[in-house]
Design a protein around this motif. Structure first.
Motif, mmCIF file in Angstrom:
data_model
loop_
_atom_site.group_PDB
_atom_site.id
_atom_site.type_symbol
_atom_site.label_atom_id
_atom_site.label_comp_id
_atom_site.label_asym_id
_atom_site.label_seq_id
_atom_site.Cartn_x
_atom_site.Cartn_y
_atom_site.Cartn_z
ATOM 1 N N LYS A 1 -0.280 10.862 -1.436
ATOM 2 C CA LYS A 1 0.770 10.322 -2.295
ATOM 3 C C LYS A 1 0.716 11.020 -3.653
ATOM 4 O O LYS A 1 -0.349 11.327 -4.161
ATOM 5 N N MET A 2 1.899 11.240 -4.206
ATOM 6 C CA MET A 2 1.934 11.867 -5.519
ATOM 7 C C MET A 2 2.154 10.796 -6.580
ATOM 8 O O MET A 2 2.715 9.742 -6.307
ATOM 9 N N ASP A 3 1.725 11.099 -7.789
ATOM 10 C CA ASP A 3 1.918 10.132 -8.859
ATOM 11 C C ASP A 3 3.357 10.194 -9.365
ATOM 12 O O ASP A 3 4.128 11.076 -9.014
ATOM 13 N N LEU A 4 3.728 9.236 -10.186
ATOM 14 C CA LEU A 4 5.100 9.097 -10.656
ATOM 15 C C LEU A 4 5.557 10.316 -11.445
ATOM 16 O O LEU A 4 6.695 10.777 -11.296
ATOM 17 N N GLU A 5 4.681 10.857 -12.260
ATOM 18 C CA GLU A 5 5.031 12.030 -13.076
ATOM 19 C C GLU A 5 5.374 13.230 -12.193
ATOM 20 O O GLU A 5 6.365 13.925 -12.424
ATOM 21 N N GLU A 6 4.579 13.471 -11.175
ATOM 22 C CA GLU A 6 4.836 14.591 -10.260
ATOM 23 C C GLU A 6 6.134 14.363 -9.484
ATOM 24 O O GLU A 6 6.929 15.283 -9.300
ATOM 25 N N LEU A 7 6.359 13.144 -9.040
ATOM 26 C CA LEU A 7 7.577 12.813 -8.324
ATOM 27 C C LEU A 7 8.808 13.020 -9.204
ATOM 28 O O LEU A 7 9.808 13.599 -8.776
ATOM 29 N N LEU A 8 8.735 12.588 -10.452
ATOM 30 C CA LEU A 8 9.838 12.754 -11.398
ATOM 31 C C LEU A 8 10.111 14.234 -11.660
ATOM 32 O O LEU A 8 11.268 14.668 -11.698
ATOM 33 N N HIS A 9 9.050 15.005 -11.813
ATOM 34 C CA HIS A 9 9.205 16.445 -12.030
ATOM 35 C C HIS A 9 9.909 17.110 -10.838
ATOM 36 O O HIS A 9 10.830 17.903 -11.005
ATOM 37 N N LYS A 10 9.480 16.775 -9.630
ATOM 38 C CA LYS A 10 10.098 17.356 -8.436
ATOM 39 C C LYS A 10 11.555 16.921 -8.302
ATOM 40 O O LYS A 10 12.412 17.715 -7.931
ATOM 41 N N TYR A 11 11.824 15.664 -8.613
ATOM 42 C CA TYR A 11 13.197 15.172 -8.554
ATOM 43 C C TYR A 11 14.084 15.938 -9.537
ATOM 44 O O TYR A 11 15.171 16.389 -9.185
ATOM 45 N N ASN A 12 13.634 16.083 -10.767
ATOM 46 C CA ASN A 12 14.419 16.802 -11.783
ATOM 47 C C ASN A 12 14.636 18.256 -11.389
ATOM 48 O O ASN A 12 15.722 18.813 -11.611
ATOM 49 N N THR A 13 13.637 18.879 -10.807
ATOM 50 C CA THR A 13 13.773 20.259 -10.343
ATOM 51 C C THR A 13 14.846 20.355 -9.271
ATOM 52 O O THR A 13 15.685 21.264 -9.295
ATOM 53 N N LEU A 14 14.844 19.407 -8.346
ATOM 54 C CA LEU A 14 15.864 19.403 -7.290
ATOM 55 C C LEU A 14 17.263 19.144 -7.850
ATOM 56 O O LEU A 14 18.244 19.744 -7.388
ATOM 57 N N VAL A 15 17.384 18.283 -8.837
ATOM 58 C CA VAL A 15 18.686 18.017 -9.456
ATOM 59 C C VAL A 15 19.223 19.285 -10.111
ATOM 60 O O VAL A 15 20.405 19.623 -9.965
ATOM 61 N N ILE A 16 18.364 19.995 -10.808
ATOM 62 C CA ILE A 16 18.777 21.243 -11.455
ATOM 63 C C ILE A 16 19.205 22.264 -10.411
ATOM 64 O O ILE A 16 20.249 22.915 -10.550
ATOM 65 N N LYS A 17 18.440 22.416 -9.357
ATOM 66 C CA LYS A 17 18.795 23.371 -8.296
ATOM 67 C C LYS A 17 20.114 22.979 -7.638
ATOM 68 O O LYS A 17 20.940 23.832 -7.324
ATOM 69 N N TYR A 18 20.324 21.681 -7.457
ATOM 70 C CA TYR A 18 21.576 21.202 -6.873
ATOM 71 C C TYR A 18 22.763 21.557 -7.773
ATOM 72 O O TYR A 18 23.797 22.033 -7.302
ATOM 73 N N ASP A 19 22.611 21.335 -9.068
ATOM 74 C CA ASP A 19 23.687 21.653 -10.011
ATOM 75 C C ASP A 19 24.005 23.146 -10.011
ATOM 76 O O ASP A 19 25.173 23.545 -10.058
ATOM 77 N N ILE A 20 22.983 23.968 -9.946
ATOM 78 C CA ILE A 20 23.187 25.425 -9.907
ATOM 79 C C ILE A 20 23.934 25.818 -8.642
ATOM 80 O O ILE A 20 24.899 26.597 -8.688
ATOM 81 N N LEU A 21 23.533 25.285 -7.505
ATOM 82 C CA LEU A 21 24.211 25.593 -6.244
ATOM 83 C C LEU A 21 25.657 25.089 -6.243
ATOM 84 O O LEU A 21 26.556 25.743 -5.717
ATOM 85 N N LYS A 22 25.870 23.947 -6.835
ATOM 86 C CA LYS A 22 27.212 23.378 -6.915
ATOM 87 C C LYS A 22 28.139 24.296 -7.727
ATOM 88 O O LYS A 22 29.277 24.555 -7.328
ATOM 89 N N GLU A 23 27.634 24.796 -8.840
ATOM 90 C CA GLU A 23 28.424 25.713 -9.681
ATOM 91 C C GLU A 23 28.706 27.024 -8.955
ATOM 92 O O GLU A 23 29.798 27.570 -9.026
ATOM 93 N N LYS A 24 27.707 27.532 -8.249
ATOM 94 C CA LYS A 24 27.901 28.781 -7.495
ATOM 95 C C LYS A 24 28.944 28.601 -6.407
ATOM 96 O O LYS A 24 29.744 29.487 -6.150
#
Length: 124
Positions: A93-116
């Motif tokens: 299990k990952m801690d909350l900070e690591e989970l939040l970091h991974k979530y934010n990274t995925l949101v950013i990647k999603y936004d980039i792909l959406k714009e492309k």
């Protein structure tokens, strides 16, 4: 290694250190060697010493174990069940900070792909 040893001993209701040559003991020790080799950082000498066996015994068993699984349906079923008991597939299990970091990274990647994808859309 001790965890895997206890699981296999309880499953077969045997002591892996017993020097018996009965099939039940041979299969259980082979399974133990294979699991320890694949899922721990111990070398074959250390694995062998844990059951008072030499490294050559572990190497031989490790080499033969896939064939044992192939030709012994019961052993194959037992191995599948023991692997589930050992819980290899559970991820730590990952801690909350690591989970939040991974979530934010995925949101950013999603936004980039959406714009492309917007830029590549064809207008008819």
């Amino acid at each position: 290694m001790e965890k895997y040893k206890k699981i296999i001993e309880q499953f077969y209701n045997i002591n892996l250190n017993n020097k018996s040559r009965h099939k039940k003991y041979i299969n259980a020790r082979a399974m133990y060697y294979y699991i320890c080799n694949k899922h721990t950082n111990y070398n074959v000498s250390e694995i062998g010493r844990s059951l008072n066996k030499c490294h050559a015994t572990v190497l031989h068993s490790f080499k033969e174990f896939p064939f044992m699984l192939q030709y012994d349906k019961k052993l194959n079923e037992d191995f599948f069940y023991i692997r589930e008991l050992c819980n290899f597939n559970s991820k730590p299990k990952m801690d909350l900070e690591e989970l939040l970091h991974k979530y934010n990274t995925l949101v950013i990647k999603y936004d980039i792909l959406k714009e492309k994808s917007k830029k590549r859309q064809f207008k008819f």
